[in-house]
Design an enzyme around this catalytic site. Sequence first.
Site, PDB file in Angstrom:
ATOM      1  N   CYS A  53       0.869  -1.178   0.000  1.00  0.00           N
ATOM      2  CA  CYS A  53       0.000   0.000   0.000  1.00  0.00           C
ATOM      3  C   CYS A  53       0.905   1.227   0.000  1.00  0.00           C
ATOM      4  O   CYS A  53       1.809   1.338   0.838  1.00  0.00           O
ATOM      5  CB  CYS A  53      -0.895   0.000   1.232  1.00  0.00           C
ATOM      6  SG  CYS A  53      -1.848   1.530   1.403  1.00  0.00           S
ATOM      7  N   ASP A  60      -0.199  -5.971   0.263  1.00  0.00           N
ATOM      8  CA  ASP A  60      -1.456  -6.337  -0.385  1.00  0.00           C
ATOM      9  C   ASP A  60      -1.183  -7.593  -1.204  1.00  0.00           C
ATOM     10  O   ASP A  60      -0.157  -7.690  -1.882  1.00  0.00           O
ATOM     11  CB  ASP A  60      -1.952  -5.220  -1.307  1.00  0.00           C
ATOM     12  CG  ASP A  60      -2.496  -4.034  -0.533  1.00  0.00           C
ATOM     13  OD1 ASP A  60      -3.224  -4.265   0.443  1.00  0.00           O
ATOM     14  OD2 ASP A  60      -2.198  -2.897  -0.908  1.00  0.00           O
TER      15      ASP A  60
END
Length: 154
Positions: A53, A60
């Site tokens: 992120c 992620d």
Amino acid sequence: MNNDRKQEGLKALGSKTEYAKTYTPEVLESFHNQHRDNDYWVRFNCPEFTTLCPITGQPDFAEIRIQYIPDELMVESKSLKLYLHSFRNHGSFHEDCVNTIMKDLIHLMSPKYIEVVGIFVPRGGISIYPFANYGQPGTKYEEMAQFRFMRHDL
């Protein structure tokens, strides 16, 4: 490695694997399509894609699905693996990852048609599944891209 592949300048295939620490589109390699006389699909699934992120730095996770109809060039699979791995420490939003992957592959091989889907693991209770596609302008593949985009559903 096959001598034909060596003549095409492929470096990753058959070599010791070295992983980039940052986003590295330069590792992508292509080779000539041996079946230009017919259309066919090539599909890659990367179920262990990771990126960071850009705001929080948290990881992620996603499955990235790439499908394309090759024209003259095709992406070499080991170089694609190394390229996708280069997102591991790169900060990008989900939508940016999918569009960047698609645009880098278009730049590399100018496919007749390509689509990229990211099936990201939920964070904060929300799943995000960005979809991007492209068809060569002025061809039936451009129409195909519009058709598939308007009817896109996982």
